[in-house]
Design a protein around this motif. Structure first.
Motif, PDB file in Angstrom:
ATOM      1  N   HIS A  17       0.828  -1.209   0.000  1.00 28.89           N
ATOM      2  CA  HIS A  17       0.000   0.000   0.000  1.00 28.89           C
ATOM      3  C   HIS A  17       0.864   1.263   0.000  1.00 28.89           C
ATOM      4  CE1 HIS A  17      -2.033   3.217   2.392  1.00 28.89           C
ATOM      5  NE2 HIS A  17      -2.977   2.999   1.493  1.00 28.89           N
ATOM      6  N   ALA A  18       1.979   1.234   0.709  1.00 31.01           N
ATOM      7  CA  ALA A  18       2.842   2.413   0.813  1.00 31.01           C
ATOM      8  C   ALA A  18       3.439   2.807  -0.528  1.00 31.01           C
ATOM      9  CB  ALA A  18       3.958   2.155   1.824  1.00 31.01           C
ATOM     10  N   ARG A  19       3.523   1.872  -1.462  1.00 35.99           N
ATOM     11  CA  ARG A  19       4.113   2.149  -2.779  1.00 35.99           C
ATOM     12  C   ARG A  19       3.098   2.707  -3.772  1.00 35.99           C
ATOM     13  NH1 ARG A  19       5.982  -3.277  -4.941  1.00 35.99           N
ATOM     14  NH2 ARG A  19       6.657  -1.929  -6.695  1.00 35.99           N
ATOM     15  N   MET A  20       1.814   2.718  -3.411  1.00 29.33           N
ATOM     16  CA  MET A  20       0.768   2.981  -4.389  1.00 29.33           C
ATOM     17  C   MET A  20       0.527   4.466  -4.618  1.00 29.33           C
ATOM     18  SD  MET A  20      -1.960   0.030  -3.213  1.00 29.33           S
ATOM     19  CE  MET A  20      -2.903  -0.057  -4.734  1.00 29.33           C
ATOM     20  N   THR A  21       0.317   4.811  -5.878  1.00 31.20           N
ATOM     21  CA  THR A  21      -0.150   6.152  -6.229  1.00 31.20           C
ATOM     22  C   THR A  21      -1.668   6.208  -6.050  1.00 31.20           C
ATOM     23  OG1 THR A  21      -0.575   5.586  -8.539  1.00 31.20           O
ATOM     24  CG2 THR A  21       1.673   6.307  -7.962  1.00 31.20           C
ATOM     25  N   LEU A  22      -2.225   7.399  -6.120  1.00 34.75           N
ATOM     26  CA  LEU A  22      -3.677   7.535  -5.998  1.00 34.75           C
ATOM     27  C   LEU A  22      -4.388   6.737  -7.088  1.00 34.75           C
ATOM     28  CD1 LEU A  22      -6.207   8.797  -4.729  1.00 34.75           C
ATOM     29  CD2 LEU A  22      -5.878  10.764  -6.271  1.00 34.75           C
ATOM     30  N   ASP A  23      -3.901   6.801  -8.323  1.00 33.44           N
ATOM     31  CA  ASP A  23      -4.542   6.057  -9.404  1.00 33.44           C
ATOM     32  C   ASP A  23      -4.500   4.558  -9.148  1.00 33.44           C
ATOM     33  OD1 ASP A  23      -5.265   8.282 -10.878  1.00 33.44           O
ATOM     34  OD2 ASP A  23      -3.381   8.331 -12.003  1.00 33.44           O
ATOM     35  N   GLU A  24      -3.406   4.069  -8.617  1.00 31.37           N
ATOM     36  CA  GLU A  24      -3.288   2.633  -8.328  1.00 31.37           C
ATOM     37  C   GLU A  24      -4.206   2.225  -7.179  1.00 31.37           C
ATOM     38  OE1 GLU A  24       1.309   1.793  -9.794  1.00 31.37           O
ATOM     39  OE2 GLU A  24       0.927   2.663  -7.806  1.00 31.37           O
ATOM     40  N   LYS A  25      -4.376   3.110  -6.220  1.00 30.28           N
ATOM     41  CA  LYS A  25      -5.306   2.815  -5.129  1.00 30.28           C
ATOM     42  C   LYS A  25      -6.739   2.729  -5.658  1.00 30.28           C
ATOM     43  CE  LYS A  25      -2.561   5.206  -1.573  1.00 30.28           C
ATOM     44  NZ  LYS A  25      -2.500   6.403  -0.686  1.00 30.28           N
ATOM     45  N   VAL A  49     -23.299   1.858 -17.170  1.00 28.29           N
ATOM     46  CA  VAL A  49     -21.974   1.293 -17.385  1.00 28.29           C
ATOM     47  C   VAL A  49     -21.023   2.314 -18.003  1.00 28.29           C
ATOM     48  CG1 VAL A  49     -20.666  -0.438 -18.660  1.00 28.29           C
ATOM     49  CG2 VAL A  49     -22.772  -1.064 -17.519  1.00 28.29           C
ATOM     50  N   THR A  50     -19.815   2.378 -17.466  1.00 26.97           N
ATOM     51  CA  THR A  50     -18.820   3.320 -17.958  1.00 26.97           C
ATOM     52  C   THR A  50     -18.396   2.983 -19.376  1.00 26.97           C
ATOM     53  OG1 THR A  50     -16.628   4.215 -17.552  1.00 26.97           O
ATOM     54  CG2 THR A  50     -16.959   1.929 -16.968  1.00 26.97           C
ATOM     55  N   SER A  51     -18.017   3.972 -20.116  1.00 25.34           N
ATOM     56  CA  SER A  51     -17.549   3.757 -21.486  1.00 25.34           C
ATOM     57  C   SER A  51     -16.026   3.677 -21.561  1.00 25.34           C
ATOM     58  CB  SER A  51     -18.052   4.896 -22.386  1.00 25.34           C
ATOM     59  OG  SER A  51     -17.570   6.140 -21.906  1.00 25.34           O
ATOM     60  N   THR A  52     -15.349   3.661 -20.430  1.00 25.81           N
ATOM     61  CA  THR A  52     -13.891   3.576 -20.412  1.00 25.81           C
ATOM     62  C   THR A  52     -13.421   2.294 -21.079  1.00 25.81           C
ATOM     63  OG1 THR A  52     -13.883   4.767 -18.308  1.00 25.81           O
ATOM     64  CG2 THR A  52     -11.857   3.617 -18.923  1.00 25.81           C
ATOM     65  N   ARG A  53     -12.425   2.397 -21.955  1.00 25.44           N
ATOM     66  CA  ARG A  53     -11.882   1.207 -22.603  1.00 25.44           C
ATOM     67  C   ARG A  53     -11.196   0.316 -21.572  1.00 25.44           C
ATOM     68  NH1 ARG A  53      -8.049   1.038 -26.600  1.00 25.44           N
ATOM     69  NH2 ARG A  53      -6.808   2.451 -25.325  1.00 25.44           N
ATOM     70  N   TYR A  54     -11.268  -0.975 -21.796  1.00 20.68           N
ATOM     71  CA  TYR A  54     -10.692  -1.931 -20.845  1.00 20.68           C
ATOM     72  C   TYR A  54      -9.201  -1.658 -20.646  1.00 20.68           C
ATOM     73  CZ  TYR A  54      -9.110  -6.320 -18.799  1.00 20.68           C
ATOM     74  OH  TYR A  54      -8.534  -7.261 -17.987  1.00 20.68           O
ATOM     75  N   GLU A  55      -8.476  -1.435 -21.730  1.00 19.99           N
ATOM     76  CA  GLU A  55      -7.032  -1.226 -21.626  1.00 19.99           C
ATOM     77  C   GLU A  55      -6.709  -0.016 -20.747  1.00 19.99           C
ATOM     78  OE1 GLU A  55      -8.767  -1.617 -24.342  1.00 19.99           O
ATOM     79  OE2 GLU A  55      -8.085  -3.557 -25.128  1.00 19.99           O
ATOM     80  N   ASP A  56      -7.527   1.015 -20.841  1.00 23.40           N
ATOM     81  CA  ASP A  56      -7.305   2.195 -20.012  1.00 23.40           C
ATOM     82  C   ASP A  56      -7.691   1.932 -18.558  1.00 23.40           C
ATOM     83  OD1 ASP A  56      -6.497   3.592 -22.277  1.00 23.40           O
ATOM     84  OD2 ASP A  56      -8.533   4.289 -22.706  1.00 23.40           O
ATOM     85  N   ALA A  57      -8.801   1.191 -18.368  1.00 21.28           N
ATOM     86  CA  ALA A  57      -9.304   0.958 -17.014  1.00 21.28           C
ATOM     87  C   ALA A  57      -8.345   0.126 -16.178  1.00 21.28           C
ATOM     88  CB  ALA A  57     -10.666   0.264 -17.085  1.00 21.28           C
ATOM     89  N   VAL A  58      -7.565  -0.766 -16.825  1.00 22.63           N
ATOM     90  CA  VAL A  58      -6.685  -1.661 -16.065  1.00 22.63           C
ATOM     91  C   VAL A  58      -5.225  -1.258 -16.157  1.00 22.63           C
ATOM     92  CG1 VAL A  58      -8.309  -3.569 -16.323  1.00 22.63           C
ATOM     93  CG2 VAL A  58      -6.434  -3.322 -17.971  1.00 22.63           C
ATOM     94  N   ALA A  59      -4.957  -0.064 -16.641  1.00 19.92           N
ATOM     95  CA  ALA A  59      -3.566   0.368 -16.793  1.00 19.92           C
ATOM     96  C   ALA A  59      -2.827   0.384 -15.460  1.00 19.92           C
ATOM     97  CB  ALA A  59      -3.523   1.755 -17.442  1.00 19.92           C
ATOM     98  N   HIS A  60      -3.543   0.660 -14.392  1.00 21.27           N
ATOM     99  CA  HIS A  60      -2.935   0.693 -13.057  1.00 21.27           C
ATOM    100  C   HIS A  60      -3.337  -0.524 -12.226  1.00 21.27           C
ATOM    101  CE1 HIS A  60      -1.629   4.787 -13.817  1.00 21.27           C
ATOM    102  NE2 HIS A  60      -2.857   5.095 -14.196  1.00 21.27           N
ATOM    103  N   GLY A  61      -3.800  -1.569 -12.889  1.00 20.16           N
ATOM    104  CA  GLY A  61      -4.355  -2.715 -12.179  1.00 20.16           C
ATOM    105  C   GLY A  61      -5.866  -2.581 -12.106  1.00 20.16           C
ATOM    106  N   LEU A  90      -1.678  -8.890 -15.853  1.00 20.61           N
ATOM    107  CA  LEU A  90      -1.759  -7.969 -14.723  1.00 20.61           C
ATOM    108  C   LEU A  90      -0.587  -8.186 -13.768  1.00 20.61           C
ATOM    109  CD1 LEU A  90      -5.591  -8.151 -13.973  1.00 20.61           C
ATOM    110  CD2 LEU A  90      -4.352  -6.134 -14.788  1.00 20.61           C
ATOM    111  N   ARG A  91      -0.204  -9.437 -13.581  1.00 18.89           N
ATOM    112  CA  ARG A  91       0.915  -9.756 -12.698  1.00 18.89           C
ATOM    113  C   ARG A  91       2.239  -9.216 -13.255  1.00 18.89           C
ATOM    114  NH1 ARG A  91       2.210 -11.028  -7.733  1.00 18.89           N
ATOM    115  NH2 ARG A  91       0.802 -12.799  -7.531  1.00 18.89           N
ATOM    116  N   GLU A  92       2.444  -9.355 -14.573  1.00 24.64           N
ATOM    117  CA  GLU A  92       3.756  -9.096 -15.159  1.00 24.64           C
ATOM    118  C   GLU A  92       3.898  -7.714 -15.780  1.00 24.64           C
ATOM    119  OE1 GLU A  92       4.087 -12.293 -17.915  1.00 24.64           O
ATOM    120  OE2 GLU A  92       4.104 -13.844 -16.348  1.00 24.64           O
ATOM    121  N   GLU A  93       2.787  -7.092 -16.179  1.00 29.29           N
ATOM    122  CA  GLU A  93       2.911  -5.872 -16.969  1.00 29.29           C
ATOM    123  C   GLU A  93       2.376  -4.620 -16.290  1.00 29.29           C
ATOM    124  OE1 GLU A  93       1.420  -6.370 -20.925  1.00 29.29           O
ATOM    125  OE2 GLU A  93       2.286  -8.387 -21.142  1.00 29.29           O
TER     126      GLU A  93
END
Length: 766
Positions: A17-25, A49-61, A90-93
């Motif tokens: 948790h201490a390493r996380m940015t706001l976006d990652e949280k 339902v949000t229109s956010t693209r999947y790739e964008d939504a999971v960029a920070h996990g 998600l684990r590796e990238e």
């Protein structure tokens, strides 16, 4: 930082948790609905339902992946390959390498294509068999775990208050003790398999005004504390459940999604819940769009976080960009987010997700194995309730007999399935896709069960609609038969698609459409008639139990699942015997609602009103193919208010065939400082006996099972006389005893442990 309390977590979680940015949280606090399309499988889904693209939504996990298997008909093995690959990515990238938690619906089994479908929860209640429900939960959980799923959105612990509500088939009973014991059993089974159960819908949802979905709730604090909350407390204290989902309801003007009193003070501080609270789908956004207590989605997110919601499902409508903006503008303390993130990371650690390497997905899987079908058959058979029988049942082999099988549900597979079954919930939008599982209708099952009988099937009418043109032909077929079996009831669906299910509320408890006219036309032919009701709610069918329109026998089956047709056919033939009991009163009329057998004196009939709310059949009613005698109820003369006492009763099978009695122990607090129910179930047990055999059945009853909320708002057990009885239903006092609770008023606290609730392992022996 803040005085907002942070949960205790491991050093690994705290360091992560201490390493996380706001976006990652924020990414860890939302789900993403990968497959969401035009199907309406959740309330107002198309709008929210949000229109956010999947790739964008999971960029920070991402916190959750929503219904990976349960949104569309996807091949399970192929979908598993995609999921394993995505988890590896998600684990590796991603910078922190945190996999997603995958959740699915599992109310009647895993809601996925080709997965077994079990009886609906109202059938669990009718079985009065927590041990069997625990087995079912364990098997469902095993299937989910094989597919890489971590969390199941079940069980529903809403106590039925009004059968007009469309979601009654998702509920277990009108009795909180039955809901709590059976719901806790399901939690244990699911979690034994490594799946986190999610209690729904905390709290008050089922007490909605006029039985309407999403309607306001006007429950007082005593009804909330003594009826609606106990099942949740039991599943938390006795079942160790790891997740809770909030209710859509507003109670006395306060939406539950914004209630710190319920989601933090009651749930965490009073009961000690240390898991994760997830939002019901879109309920955070609803604080803005439906409840109008938040001016925008950022404010809605702030209210929900402060109240105690940790994760927004199914997507990040409020907890993503709107919440990020609110934090950056200084309108929301980041400490609120930290509290939720720590809980989510702790859950992922507990599930092994922080260690998971996602090596290889399954290459084959059987989600509807013989083991699944055997348990589905057992639970379906135990849940069928024989409401009336003049001796026509069992039918026997009926060699050479002509049997007319009539009605809209006679040859319908979908009629066996509840609203949250994959067949009715999802496949209804994909009529071109095969069911994926064997799902024989009742007519199919009768052909197998009675191979030497001549069976003719006629629909007669639809489940809905006013078309009576097919009734004369159905009556003619019945007139030429030796026996007629009329199969009526519901068709489950969502939001106007069907007669029962989420969003399918009614203001009339008559059988839908012209089904009553069909039954009456068949009975009028004089052919011995069996009425089978396949439904998701109890209907006002008092006319079918007595009088000229009454069939010779009536069976009630609450959506009995994939093996339901076979289970009912076995009971009709007599190869199996009915043992279900009504988990909800059979209503007299819609106008008598809301009604509960847990009513005080003024809630029943009296000489000072011409309206009678007495149900057509009482809670706990159910006939068998044999007879039972209950006698010699024994209880101690006195017991302290803060202890348990033991009660025993003698039960004997006085008939000529084996059978199962559901032994029901009721109590009544004769005089109390606030009004108390005229009957309250405090113990039950299924007892199987051969003809002439008897058994001594013993119940351990914690006195706290008789607790109630006093005028100060404190849960207490008062000294005084308690009437006890055992009988065939709540209304039958076949054998009675009295016990006096002695000593001072006992305040029920967490220190009472098991006395606070009830565990399904309470001492009951035969």
């Amino acid at each position: 930082m803040s005085d907002i309390g942070l949960p205790p977590v491991s050093e690994r979680v705290r360091a992560l948790h201490a390493r996380m940015t706001l976006d990652e949280k924020l990414a860890q606090l939302v789900g993403y609905w990968v497959d969401q399309g035009d199907e309406v499988v959740a309330p107002m889904a198309g709008e929210m339902v949000t229109s956010t693209r999947y790739e964008d939504a999971v960029a920070h996990g991402i916190g959750h992946l929503t219904r990976v298997y349960g949104t569309r008909p996807v091949e399970p093995v192929e979908r598993a390959a995609w999921l394993w690959g995505e988890q590896r990515r998600l684990r590796e990238e991603t910078r922190l390498g945190i996999p997603a938690l995958v959740h699915e619906e599992c109310l009647t089994g895993l809601a996925a294509w080709k997965a077994a479908t079990f009886p609906t929860p109202l059938a669990w209640g009718a079985s009065f068999d927590p041990a069997l429900v625990e087995e079912v939960g364990r098997l469902i959980g095993g299937s989910m775990r094989e597919l890489g799923i971590h969390q199941g959105l079940a069980p529903v612990l809403d106590v039925i208050r009004d059968p007009r509500w469309g979601r009654v088939d998702e509920c277990i009973s009108e009795d909180p003790y039955v809901v709590g014991t059976i719901g806790t059993a399901y939690v244990r089974g699911l979690q034994d398999a490594g799946i986190h159960a999610t209690l729904k819908h905390f709290a008050g949802y089922s007490a909605s005004q006029a039985g309407r979905n999403h309607a306001p709730v006007h429950a007082g604090p005593r009804e909330l504390a003594d009826v609606l909350l106990p099942p949740f407390e039991m599943a938390i204290r006795d079942g160790g459940v790891r997740s809770v989902m909030n209710s859509y309801a507003e109670i006395d003007g306060v939406p539950v999604a914004a209630s710190e009193e319920l989601l933090t003070e009651v749930l965490r501080e009073r009961w000690g819940f240390d898991g994760v609270v997830v939002s019901d789908y879109f309920s955070v956004a609803f604080l803005h769009t439906m409840h109008a207590v938040a001016a925008d989605l950022g404010e809605a997110a702030a209210l929900a976080l402060a109240a105690g919601i940790d994760v927004e499902l199914p997507t990040g409508d409020a907890f993503a960009e709107p919440l990020a903006a609110a934090v950056r503008e200084g309108r929301v303390e980041e400490a609120l987010i930290d509290r939720a993130v720590l809980r989510v990371l702790a859950e992922k650690e507990e599930l092994g997700l922080l260690d998971e390497r996602f090596a290889e997905p399954p290459t084959e899987i059987d989600l509807d194995s013989p083991a699944h079908r055997e348990l589905a058959r057992r639970l379906a058979g135990e849940s069928v309730v024989l409401l009336a029988n003049d001796g026509l049942l069992p039918l026997g082999p009926r060699a050479g007999a002509r049997i007319a099988v009539v009605g809209p549900n006679a040859d319908s597979s979908e009629a066996l399935m509840g609203c949250y079954s994959f067949v009715n919930h999802v496949l209804a939008h994909h009529p071109e896709v095969p069911l994926g599982i064997e799902l024989p209708s009742l007519a199919d099952a009768l052909r197998t069960e009675l191979p030497d009988a001549a069976i003719e099937v006629v629909t007669g009418c639809d489940v809905e609609g006013a078309d009576e043109s097919g009734i004369p032909a159905a009556a003619a077929t019945a007139a030429g038969a030796d026996v007629a079996i009329v199969v009526v009831g519901d068709r489950a669906g969502l939001f106007g698609r069907g007669t029962v299910g989420e969003g399918n509320d009614v203001d009339d408890l008559e059988l839908p459409g012209v089904q009553r006219r069909l039954v009456e036309a068949v009975v009028a032919t004089g052919t011995p008639t069996v009425l089978v009701v396949l439904s998701g709610r109890p209907y006002a069918i008092g006319w079918a139990l007595d009088g000229r329109s009454a069939p010779a026998a009536v069976l009630q089956a609450f959506f009995p699942g994939e093996e339901g047709g076979a289970a009912i056919a076995e009971i009709l033939s007599g190869r199996a015997a009915p043992s279900g009991r009504l988990p909800v009163s059979l209503p007299r009329s819609a106008g008598a609602q809301p009604f509960s057998y847990l009513h005080p004196i003024l809630g029943g009939p009296s000489e000072i009103t011409s309206a009678d709310s007495t149900p057509a059949l009482p809670f706990g009613h159910g006939l068998t193919y044999t007879t039972f005698e209950r006698a010699a109820l024994r209880a101690p003369a006195e017991s302290p208010t803060g202890a348990a006492f033991t009660v025993s009763v003698e039960v004997r099978n006085t008939g000529d065939r084996a059978g199962v009695d559901v032994v029901q122990l009721y109590a009544r607090d004769v005089y109390a400082s606030v009004t108390r129910p005229v009957a309250q179930l405090v113990g039950y047990a299924r007892v199987e006996l051969e003809p002439g055999a008897g058994a001594s059945v013993e119940f351990a009853v914690p006195s706290a099972r008789l607790a109630f909320t006093d005028r100060r708002g404190v849960r207490i057990v008062e000294p005084g006389d308690i009437e006890l009885w055992v009988g065939a239903s709540c209304d039958v006092r076949e054998t009675e005893a009295t016990i006096r609770l002695t000593g001072a008023v006992h305040e029920v606290t967490a220190a009472d442990g098991r006395l606070v609730g009830v565990t399904v392992s309470d001492a009951v022996r035969a």
